[in-house]
Design a protein around this motif. Structure first.
Motif, PDB file in Angstrom:
ATOM      1  N   SER A  93     -35.653  91.501 -23.300  1.00  0.00           N
ATOM      2  CA  SER A  93     -34.349  91.274 -23.935  1.00  0.00           C
ATOM      3  C   SER A  93     -34.326  90.042 -24.826  1.00  0.00           C
ATOM      4  O   SER A  93     -33.291  89.703 -25.384  1.00  0.00           O
ATOM      5  CB  SER A  93     -33.270  91.117 -22.860  1.00  0.00           C
ATOM      6  N   GLU A 125     -34.409  88.128 -27.960  1.00  0.00           N
ATOM      7  CA  GLU A 125     -34.209  88.486 -29.355  1.00  0.00           C
ATOM      8  C   GLU A 125     -34.935  87.523 -30.293  1.00  0.00           C
ATOM      9  O   GLU A 125     -35.426  87.917 -31.343  1.00  0.00           O
ATOM     10  CB  GLU A 125     -32.717  88.491 -29.673  1.00  0.00           C
ATOM     11  N   SER A 126     -34.993  86.252 -29.903  1.00  0.00           N
ATOM     12  CA  SER A 126     -35.688  85.276 -30.748  1.00  0.00           C
ATOM     13  C   SER A 126     -36.243  84.137 -29.904  1.00  0.00           C
ATOM     14  O   SER A 126     -35.709  83.822 -28.851  1.00  0.00           O
ATOM     15  CB  SER A 126     -34.749  84.723 -31.825  1.00  0.00           C
ATOM     16  N   TRP A 136     -31.444  85.636 -25.741  1.00  0.00           N
ATOM     17  CA  TRP A 136     -31.480  86.980 -25.176  1.00  0.00           C
ATOM     18  C   TRP A 136     -30.223  87.716 -25.606  1.00  0.00           C
ATOM     19  O   TRP A 136     -29.148  87.129 -25.697  1.00  0.00           O
ATOM     20  CB  TRP A 136     -31.481  86.917 -23.653  1.00  0.00           C
ATOM     21  N   LYS A 137     -30.357  89.017 -25.832  1.00  0.00           N
ATOM     22  CA  LYS A 137     -29.199  89.803 -26.258  1.00  0.00           C
ATOM     23  C   LYS A 137     -29.295  91.215 -25.707  1.00  0.00           C
ATOM     24  O   LYS A 137     -30.371  91.800 -25.639  1.00  0.00           O
ATOM     25  CB  LYS A 137     -29.131  89.850 -27.791  1.00  0.00           C
ATOM     26  N   GLU A 148     -25.117  88.065 -24.031  1.00  0.00           N
ATOM     27  CA  GLU A 148     -26.191  87.257 -24.596  1.00  0.00           C
ATOM     28  C   GLU A 148     -26.137  85.842 -24.038  1.00  0.00           C
ATOM     29  O   GLU A 148     -25.101  85.384 -23.578  1.00  0.00           O
ATOM     30  CB  GLU A 148     -26.163  87.262 -26.120  1.00  0.00           C
TER      31      GLU A 148
END
Length: 142
Positions: A17, A19-20, A36-37, A133
């Motif tokens: 999860s 995202e970056s 996390w998203k 998130e």
């Protein structure tokens, strides 16, 4: 518990999860930022996230609810506290709206460049209210 890569253990938390990831480390300091998203609400459990942080050596020192551009009413920090400045800068640059914020001692210190101020409260976990998130931010060194 000192880690060879500050905040590196976070890459093991629900890594599908993430995202970056930003992990900028140098000889005199660095920062880590992970986000996390999920598409669904209530995916990220505050208790689970805090337990993971504590299990990996973070020590919870403060928590607050942050509403856009308004941190002072929610915390006992003041302008002389370098940890406050770190948190304020991060929250403003990331354009957060309303979130739970947790402040941690990380086993590392952050020193304000060109100044004698330092803090060992330099790890932050920011979870949005619907738990879709969350972000981890850790700054260390100078």
């Amino acid at each position: 518990m000192l880690k060879t890569t500050p905040a590196g253990f976070w890459t093991n938390y629900q890594n599908g999860s993430i995202e970056s990831k930003i992990n900028d480390q140098g000889p005199w300091g660095g920062n880590s930022e992970f986000h996390w998203k999920s598409n669904s609400a209530n995916v990220f459990s505050t208790k689970e996230i805090l337990d993971f942080a504590i299990k990996n050596g973070y020590q919870l020192t403060d928590s607050l609810v942050y509403k856009r551009k308004s941190i002072k009413p929610f915390t006992n920090y003041n302008d002389k506290d370098y940890s406050y400045r770190l948190l304020e800068t991060f929250l403003n640059k990331a354009d957060f709206t309303e979130n739970y914020v947790f402040v941690f001692k990380t086993g590392w210190i952050a020193v304000e460049p060109g100044n004698e101020r330092e803090t060992n409260k330099n790890g932050f976990v920011i979870i949005n209210l619907n738990r879709k998130e969350f972000t981890v931010y850790h700054l260390w060194g100078e």
